[in-house]
Motif scaffolding. Structure first.
Motif, PDB file in Angstrom:
ATOM      1  N   ASP A   1       0.800  -1.230   0.000  1.00 35.25           N
ATOM      2  CA  ASP A   1       0.000   0.000   0.000  1.00 35.25           C
ATOM      3  C   ASP A   1       0.834   1.281   0.000  1.00 35.25           C
ATOM      4  O   ASP A   1       0.328   2.351  -0.305  1.00 35.25           O
ATOM      5  CB  ASP A   1      -0.930   0.036   1.227  1.00 35.25           C
ATOM      6  N   GLY A   2       2.122   1.176   0.363  1.00 38.30           N
ATOM      7  CA  GLY A   2       2.930   2.389   0.512  1.00 38.30           C
ATOM      8  C   GLY A   2       3.484   2.944  -0.789  1.00 38.30           C
ATOM      9  O   GLY A   2       4.052   4.038  -0.799  1.00 38.30           O
ATOM     10  N   VAL A   3       3.318   2.217  -1.884  1.00 40.07           N
ATOM     11  CA  VAL A   3       3.982   2.616  -3.136  1.00 40.07           C
ATOM     12  C   VAL A   3       3.560   4.005  -3.645  1.00 40.07           C
ATOM     13  O   VAL A   3       4.425   4.835  -3.941  1.00 40.07           O
ATOM     14  CB  VAL A   3       3.814   1.533  -4.227  1.00 40.07           C
ATOM     15  N   PRO A   4       2.245   4.304  -3.749  1.00 40.95           N
ATOM     16  CA  PRO A   4       1.885   5.614  -4.311  1.00 40.95           C
ATOM     17  C   PRO A   4       2.431   6.788  -3.491  1.00 40.95           C
ATOM     18  O   PRO A   4       2.960   7.748  -4.061  1.00 40.95           O
ATOM     19  CB  PRO A   4       0.352   5.615  -4.301  1.00 40.95           C
ATOM     20  N   GLU A   5       2.327   6.687  -2.167  1.00 41.33           N
ATOM     21  CA  GLU A   5       2.830   7.759  -1.292  1.00 41.33           C
ATOM     22  C   GLU A   5       4.344   7.918  -1.487  1.00 41.33           C
ATOM     23  O   GLU A   5       4.850   9.039  -1.614  1.00 41.33           O
ATOM     24  CB  GLU A   5       2.509   7.409   0.166  1.00 41.33           C
ATOM     25  N   ALA A   6       5.056   6.791  -1.510  1.00 41.05           N
ATOM     26  CA  ALA A   6       6.512   6.837  -1.675  1.00 41.05           C
ATOM     27  C   ALA A   6       6.884   7.472  -3.011  1.00 41.05           C
ATOM     28  O   ALA A   6       7.838   8.261  -3.088  1.00 41.05           O
ATOM     29  CB  ALA A   6       7.099   5.429  -1.569  1.00 41.05           C
ATOM     30  N   THR A   7       6.123   7.153  -4.055  1.00 43.68           N
ATOM     31  CA  THR A   7       6.409   7.709  -5.380  1.00 43.68           C
ATOM     32  C   THR A   7       6.253   9.233  -5.367  1.00 43.68           C
ATOM     33  O   THR A   7       7.087   9.963  -5.905  1.00 43.68           O
ATOM     34  CB  THR A   7       5.462   7.079  -6.424  1.00 43.68           C
ATOM     35  N   THR A   8       5.196   9.706  -4.714  1.00 41.28           N
ATOM     36  CA  THR A   8       4.960  11.155  -4.608  1.00 41.28           C
ATOM     37  C   THR A   8       6.106  11.833  -3.856  1.00 41.28           C
ATOM     38  O   THR A   8       6.650  12.851  -4.313  1.00 41.28           O
ATOM     39  CB  THR A   8       3.628  11.413  -3.860  1.00 41.28           C
ATOM     40  N   ILE A   9       6.475  11.265  -2.714  1.00 39.22           N
ATOM     41  CA  ILE A   9       7.562  11.857  -1.914  1.00 39.22           C
ATOM     42  C   ILE A   9       8.879  11.792  -2.692  1.00 39.22           C
ATOM     43  O   ILE A   9       9.685  12.722  -2.653  1.00 39.22           O
ATOM     44  CB  ILE A   9       7.677  11.142  -0.546  1.00 39.22           C
TER      45      ILE A   9
END
Ligand SMILES: [Zn+2]
Ligand SMILES: [Zn+2]
Length: 282
Positions: free
Chosen positions: A43-51
């Protein structure tokens, strides 16, 4: 040589730092690309991509899936997988559900040992669906029954200790297949954890390669130089890719830092391109 870190945990599983905190540490350490590899959850992939876009760090979609072969718990890392894959999501949910069967039994054992806690407290501390023993260890620390996660495992939670409870895990072949089905490259994590001889490890790795394994985590925070060389040689012999990462968890592994492990870790960004190619070629 630019540095990367392909093995990191956040609060999405049993890490104690948020994705943003982990990525800020990565930036400080000079990491140019990373993979968040939380246990059984992607689940953390989209947030990590944004950061990552904000900080100028490339983010590789990643995961770490627990599996079992005989007495050995083998962790299979997955890279460059399609994190939106519905079948993968369903398979991971089943795995996480098995954690919710096991964890309350661990809590019950601790209660029987005179330690008051509830599984609701563990889940509140975890704040994620991927709840694991390190969360229970942290609650034991908060309640002052132990002073470190290591002590929590040594006294209560590790295999053979009084609050240990086994859980159902997939076979490594299944974990490898799940990652392949989602378009990713499966990699054997921290081979030093595998309890077998050098010959046994070679046989195991050859077998796993036949099932679709694509690489070995050669560079790892706790590998000695001679272990690193041994695994490098093994990767060469078996025609497998080489990866590496710190396995940062925050407070439960306080001696390990993002990007540099115990200070000696340096994973080259040149390992990334072959991994990406292996994913797109499949
Ligand atoms: Zn692991
Ligand atoms: Zn890990």
């Amino acid at each position: 040589m630019s540095r990367i870190d392909l093995h990191l945990h956040t609060t999405h599983s049993d890490g104690s730092c948020s994705t943003r905190e982990v990525m800020n540490f990565a930036k400080q350490a000079g990491v140019v690309a990373l993979a968040i590899t939380d246990h059984d959850i992607i689940d953390g992939v989209p947030e990590a991509t944004t950061i990552g876009k904000e900080l100028g760090i490339d983010v590789v979609p990643g995961i770490e899936i627990s599996s079992r072969l005989g007495d050995n718990e083998l962790h299979i890392l997955g890279y460059f997988l399609d994190w939106t894959d519905a079948l993968l999501a369903q398979r991971l949910k089943t795995l996480r559900d098995s954690r919710h069967l096991r964890n309350p039994r661990i809590v019950q054992r601790l209660n029987e040992l005179g330690i008051p806690m509830t599984y609701d407290e563990v889940r509140a501390l975890a704040g994620t669906e991927s709840v694991g023993r390190p969360h229970i260890a942290r609650l034991l620390m908060e309640k002052k029954f132990v002073t470190s996660a290591k002590e929590a495992f040594d006294r209560y939670l590790a295999n053979g200790r009084p609050a240990f409870v086994d859980r159902e895990l997939p076979q490594p072949a299944e974990a490898v297949q799940w990652i392949r089905d989602a378009g990713g490259v499966p990699v054997l994590a921290h081979p030093t954890w595998v309890r077998t001889s050098a010959d046994g490890l070679r046989t195991l790795v050859r077998d796993l390669k036949g099932m679709g394994l694509g690489g070995i985590e050669v560079h790892y925070s706790t590998h000695t130089p001679s272990q690193t060389n041994e695994y490098l040689e093994l990767a060469k012999q078996c025609d497998l890719l080489v990866t590496g990462g710190s396995d940062f968890h925050g407070v439960t592994k306080p001696d390990i830092e993002v990007g540099i492990g115990r200070g000696q870790l340096k994973v080259s960004h040149t390992l990334l391109d072959p991994l990406n190619k292996a994913a797109t070629a499949a």
